[in-house]
Design a protein around this motif. Structure first.
Motif, short mmCIF file in Angstrom:
data_model
loop_
_atom_site.label_atom_id
_atom_site.label_comp_id
_atom_site.label_asym_id
_atom_site.label_seq_id
_atom_site.Cartn_x
_atom_site.Cartn_y
_atom_site.Cartn_z
N TYR A 1 43.97 45.65 34.31
CA TYR A 1 44.00 44.90 35.50
C TYR A 1 43.07 44.06 35.58
CZ TYR A 1 43.90 43.91 40.50
OH TYR A 1 43.71 43.13 41.62
N THR A 2 41.89 44.44 35.06
CA THR A 2 40.76 43.23 34.90
C THR A 2 41.01 41.98 34.12
OG1 THR A 2 39.23 45.07 35.34
CG2 THR A 2 38.29 43.12 34.87
N ILE A 3 41.73 42.70 32.93
CA ILE A 3 41.95 41.70 31.85
C ILE A 3 43.01 40.73 32.30
CG2 ILE A 3 42.79 41.35 29.38
CD1 ILE A 3 41.38 44.06 28.72
N ILE A 4 44.10 41.12 32.71
CA ILE A 4 45.28 40.36 33.37
C ILE A 4 44.67 39.38 34.40
CG2 ILE A 4 47.38 40.57 34.30
CD1 ILE A 4 48.05 43.01 32.94
N ASP A 5 43.81 39.97 35.20
CA ASP A 5 43.28 39.03 36.27
C ASP A 5 42.53 37.82 35.73
OD1 ASP A 5 43.48 38.92 38.96
OD2 ASP A 5 41.46 39.92 39.30
N ILE A 6 41.79 38.15 34.62
CA ILE A 6 40.84 36.95 33.86
C ILE A 6 41.91 35.97 33.48
CG2 ILE A 6 39.67 36.46 32.13
CD1 ILE A 6 38.18 39.13 32.47
N LEU A 7 43.09 36.57 32.74
CA LEU A 7 44.12 35.40 32.16
C LEU A 7 44.77 34.77 33.22
CD1 LEU A 7 45.47 37.92 29.28
CD2 LEU A 7 43.78 36.06 28.89
N VAL A 8 45.31 35.25 34.42
CA VAL A 8 46.00 34.92 35.37
C VAL A 8 45.25 33.79 36.01
CG1 VAL A 8 47.56 35.15 37.63
CG2 VAL A 8 47.73 36.63 35.57
N ASP A 9 43.86 34.15 36.27
CA ASP A 9 43.09 33.22 36.83
C ASP A 9 42.75 31.75 36.46
OD1 ASP A 9 42.57 34.52 39.22
OD2 ASP A 9 40.36 34.97 38.56
N LYS A 10 42.89 31.87 34.99
CA LYS A 10 42.55 30.73 34.14
C LYS A 10 43.85 30.08 34.17
CE LYS A 10 37.98 31.16 32.89
NZ LYS A 10 37.12 30.03 33.36
N LEU A 11 45.10 30.74 33.87
CA LEU A 11 46.42 29.95 34.20
C LEU A 11 46.54 29.42 35.45
CD1 LEU A 11 49.14 32.25 32.50
CD2 LEU A 11 48.61 29.91 31.98
#
Length: 340
Positions: free
Chosen positions: A250-260
């Protein structure tokens, strides 16, 4: 140039998979991969073992790709190969084989950038898969790379954000190692995450300027968290494994989506594509689908077999370059740190 009957052989050997693919006018006829199991014992890819295995695998893999495609080597229009980035020893095997084959058949040789290929895999003619229009944003996520790329045209790409330390694939693998999971840990974390609660444990997200990423702090945070909890309860990992995996993912995906989200806002581009081995992750695929509703994105996710290292993506780039007459000379060298 006859654009009616173009057969391209693609060869990929950047890491630990030896792969060959034949493409005919944009359609994949065969896509053969020989994976190397030996690295699992070591918990990571051992470069020396990888290049030796490539030497053993490359002839049978190419032979099988031609056979599956029903194409003779004499029918080939050109040979495309991964020039880089990747492990030098591995790249050398594919490069020298491709050069020899093209030279022997007296046909064009085409060098391919592995990272561009992950992005351009979206242009393989595949039923049910749409191709992104230019310009679009591509996020390439793999064991060695995490980048956001603005794609203006096939060969006009600009990296607008990248990791300053670990790649996202490493974050999954190193977290898995802390939890005692096998290598590669990404698929196992993904599987367990579906059974756990993503909000069970909170991990701090690194603060990185602009569109760049950082995952080393997260990895350290997970390590300290696990050490702290197992001191209190020696069975902590065993009793909470699914929840820990879900929370990490969840945390890793959150980081990726935030930047996208940030990249889409800054560029005004709402066409978003992903590529690279980690894009096989079901959580990331779901987060992109959710983005279509939340942020009015149009998202593009490649067919599963074109996400990890494969030669079909090398073949499609070979095909696109062939149409432009963009060939390379026999004195070309492999490059371990090739940039987009």
């Amino acid at each position: 140039m006859d654009s009616q009957n173009i057969f391209i052989l693609g060869i990929e050997s950047s890491c630990d998979d030896t792969a060959a693919s034949v493409i005919y006018n944009g359609k994949i006829l065969s896509n053969v991969i020989a994976s190397q199991k030996i690295h699992e014992e070591y918990g990571g890819v051992v470069p020396e073992l990888a290049s030796r295995a490539h030497q053993q695998n490359i002839v049978p893999v190419v032979h099988q790709a031609l056979k599956k495609a029903g194409v003779t080597k004499e029918e080939l229009s050109a040979v495309a190969f991964t020039r880089g980035p990747g492990l030098m020893g591995s790249l050398l095997v594919g490069t020298s084989f491709a050069k020899s084959l093209a030279y022997g058949l007296n046909i064009p040789l085409i060098d391919v950038n592995h990272m561009q290929a992950h992005i351009l895999a979206h242009y393989i003619d595949e039923e049910g898969f749409k191709k992104p229009p230019f310009p679009f944003l591509a996020m390439t996520i793999s064991g060695g790379h995490t980048q956001i790329v603005k794609v203006n045209h096939y060969f006009d790409m600009e990296v607008i954000g990248e990791t300053i330390d670990d790649a996202v694939g490493e974050a999954f693998d190193k977290s898995g190692k802390i939890l005692g999971l096998g290598y590669p840990a990404g698929p196992e974390i993904d599987k367990r995450a579906k059974l756990g609660n993503p909000k069970a444990f909170k991990f701090t997200k690194p603060k990185v300027d602009g569109l760049n990423f950082s995952f080393s702090g997260l990895k350290t945070g997970i390590l300290y968290f696990v050490q702290r909890e197992t001191k209190v309860n020696p069975n902590f990992i065993k009793e909470n494994l699914n929840d820990i995996c879900a929370s990490i993912q969840y945390t890793i995906i959150d980081i990726l989506v935030d930047k996208l989200k940030k990249a889409s806002k800054e560029t005004g581009i709402k066409h978003i594509a992903i590529g690279g081995g980690v894009s096989a992750n079901s959580g990331i695929r779901q987060a992109l689908k959710d983005g279509e509703q939340k942020f009015e994105w149009t998202t593009y996710v490649p067919k599963f077999e074109y996400t990890t290292d494969n030669a079909a993506m090398i073949a499609i780039v070979g095909y696109l370059k062939y149409l432009e007459g963009n060939f390379t000379k026999q004195d070309i060298m492999a490059s371990a740190r090739l940039k987009i």
